[in-house]
Scaffold this motif. Structure first.
Motif, PDB file in Angstrom:
ATOM      1  N   ALA A 277       0.824  -1.218   0.000  1.00 46.96           N
ATOM      2  CA  ALA A 277       0.000   0.000   0.000  1.00 46.96           C
ATOM      3  C   ALA A 277       0.850   1.257   0.000  1.00 46.96           C
ATOM      4  CB  ALA A 277      -0.945  -0.009   1.200  1.00 46.96           C
ATOM      5  N   GLY A 278       1.844   1.307   0.878  1.00 48.30           N
ATOM      6  CA  GLY A 278       2.759   2.436   0.908  1.00 48.30           C
ATOM      7  C   GLY A 278       2.071   3.766   1.150  1.00 48.30           C
ATOM      8  N   LYS A 279       2.802   4.840   0.870  1.00 45.83           N
ATOM      9  CA  LYS A 279       2.273   6.178   1.086  1.00 45.83           C
ATOM     10  C   LYS A 279       1.157   6.534   0.101  1.00 45.83           C
ATOM     11  CE  LYS A 279       4.909   7.634   4.499  1.00 45.83           C
ATOM     12  NZ  LYS A 279       4.361   8.003   5.822  1.00 45.83           N
ATOM     13  N   GLU A 280       1.068   5.788  -0.997  1.00 42.90           N
ATOM     14  CA  GLU A 280       0.030   6.124  -1.969  1.00 42.90           C
ATOM     15  C   GLU A 280      -1.371   5.896  -1.414  1.00 42.90           C
ATOM     16  OE1 GLU A 280       1.422   1.889  -3.029  1.00 42.90           O
ATOM     17  OE2 GLU A 280       2.333   3.803  -2.438  1.00 42.90           O
ATOM     18  N   ARG A 281      -1.475   5.191  -0.297  1.00 45.15           N
ATOM     19  CA  ARG A 281      -2.807   4.987   0.284  1.00 45.15           C
ATOM     20  C   ARG A 281      -3.454   6.319   0.667  1.00 45.15           C
ATOM     21  NH1 ARG A 281       0.932   3.619   4.081  1.00 45.15           N
ATOM     22  NH2 ARG A 281       0.700   4.334   6.252  1.00 45.15           N
ATOM     23  N   PHE A 282      -2.631   7.325   0.991  1.00 45.58           N
ATOM     24  CA  PHE A 282      -3.185   8.628   1.350  1.00 45.58           C
ATOM     25  C   PHE A 282      -3.701   9.369   0.118  1.00 45.58           C
ATOM     26  CE2 PHE A 282      -0.389   7.603   4.886  1.00 45.58           C
ATOM     27  CZ  PHE A 282      -1.217   7.881   5.962  1.00 45.58           C
ATOM     28  N   GLU A 283      -3.008   9.232  -1.003  1.00 46.85           N
ATOM     29  CA  GLU A 283      -3.489   9.845  -2.247  1.00 46.85           C
ATOM     30  C   GLU A 283      -4.753   9.144  -2.715  1.00 46.85           C
ATOM     31  OE1 GLU A 283      -4.096  12.262  -5.327  1.00 46.85           O
ATOM     32  OE2 GLU A 283      -2.623  12.561  -3.723  1.00 46.85           O
ATOM     33  N   GLN A 284      -4.779   7.823  -2.585  1.00 51.23           N
ATOM     34  CA  GLN A 284      -5.975   7.075  -2.951  1.00 51.23           C
ATOM     35  C   GLN A 284      -7.154   7.479  -2.068  1.00 51.23           C
ATOM     36  OE1 GLN A 284      -4.472   3.129  -2.408  1.00 51.23           O
ATOM     37  NE2 GLN A 284      -3.418   3.066  -4.392  1.00 51.23           N
ATOM     38  N   ALA A 285      -6.872   7.649  -0.784  1.00 56.01           N
ATOM     39  CA  ALA A 285      -7.923   8.077   0.144  1.00 56.01           C
ATOM     40  C   ALA A 285      -8.422   9.470  -0.211  1.00 56.01           C
ATOM     41  CB  ALA A 285      -7.393   8.051   1.583  1.00 56.01           C
ATOM     42  N   ALA A 286      -7.508  10.374  -0.538  1.00 52.07           N
ATOM     43  CA  ALA A 286      -7.898  11.737  -0.899  1.00 52.07           C
ATOM     44  C   ALA A 286      -8.811  11.733  -2.120  1.00 52.07           C
ATOM     45  CB  ALA A 286      -6.661  12.587  -1.166  1.00 52.07           C
ATOM     46  N   HIS A 287      -8.437  10.958  -3.123  1.00 52.68           N
ATOM     47  CA  HIS A 287      -9.237  10.894  -4.348  1.00 52.68           C
ATOM     48  C   HIS A 287     -10.632  10.362  -4.047  1.00 52.68           C
ATOM     49  CE1 HIS A 287     -10.038  10.496  -8.629  1.00 52.68           C
ATOM     50  NE2 HIS A 287     -10.470   9.269  -8.401  1.00 52.68           N
ATOM     51  N   TYR A 288     -10.699   9.318  -3.224  1.00 51.15           N
ATOM     52  CA  TYR A 288     -12.002   8.735  -2.902  1.00 51.15           C
ATOM     53  C   TYR A 288     -12.857   9.691  -2.076  1.00 51.15           C
ATOM     54  CZ  TYR A 288     -15.621   5.982  -0.729  1.00 51.15           C
ATOM     55  OH  TYR A 288     -16.852   5.549  -0.290  1.00 51.15           O
TER      56      TYR A 288
END
Length: 214
Positions: A187-198
């Motif tokens: 998942a890494g740090k990209e989980r925060f970008e994915q969360a932001a988009h959602y």
């Protein structure tokens, strides 16, 4: 509440460094064990200091804890203070979601420190919650209500909109272990970008679509 050493006429660089070392150690201890489960001995050990030396800078566990809470509240509420009545509603809400997620990413221990305090009934910051925090939220709620009345967003309960943003964004700090367990090791740090988009879509599509129907 200020550090005990800060009450001296002139604080040296060494004093300031010692205080920061204690606060950094205490943040880790408090966020892991909560206020009641933490001790001065644990904090001293984490800071690599003797208990008497630590108590020179902070007289009590309560003093350390309150200093951390005061710092956290100031930093944690900065994105809400920046909410601009003259800005575009969609841009302001999107910015607020992203800044809250960034804080969950960058300050997870501070978020857990606050969560532990709230779960205990907020014994140390109840006055702040009922005073300055409530006043700030009421002020921003009036901005959101004004946008709705102007037809810029859908009619909504502004307080519960703010609560919803708090709960969904801070989830990624307070329940990070669960998030990473479910998403997997990659998942890494990209989980925060994915969360932001959602979350942007979750909040903004609803407010935008409903506004067109009013």
């Amino acid at each position: 509440m200020v550090a005990r050493a800060a009450k001296t006429q002139r604080r040296t660089r060494i004093q300031e460094e010692k205080e920061e070392k204690i606060l950094e150690a205490a943040l880790g201890v408090f966020s892991a064990y909560g206020f009641r489960g933490s001790t001065i001995d644990q904090i001293a050990e984490a800071a690599g200091m003797s208990k008497p030396n630590l108590l020179y800078y902070f007289r009590t566990k309560e003093a350390i804890h309150r200093t951390l809470l005061d710092r956290m509240l100031f930093t944690w509420l900065e994105p809400l203070r920046a909410f601009d009545a003259d800005g575009d509603p969609e841009a302001e809400i999107r910015s607020y979601i992203r800044r809250k997620l960034e804080m969950s990413r960058d300050f997870p221990r501070e978020s857990r420190l606050f969560a532990n305090e709230i779960l205990q009934g907020a014994p140390h910051i109840e006055d702040e919650l009922k005073g300055p925090l409530r006043e700030l939220v009421d002020e921003k709620a009036r901005i959101i209500r004004g946008w709705a009345e102007a037809g810029k967003i859908a009619a909504c309960d502004p307080h519960h909109l703010i609560f919803s943003i708090w709960s969904t964004t801070q989830h990624y700090a307070d329940f990070d272990v669960q998030v990473r367990a479910v998403l997997g090791a990659d998942a890494g740090k990209e989980r925060f970008e994915q969360a932001a988009h959602y979350l942007e879509g979750l909040f903004l599509r609803g407010l935008r679509a409903a506004a067109k129907d009013t």
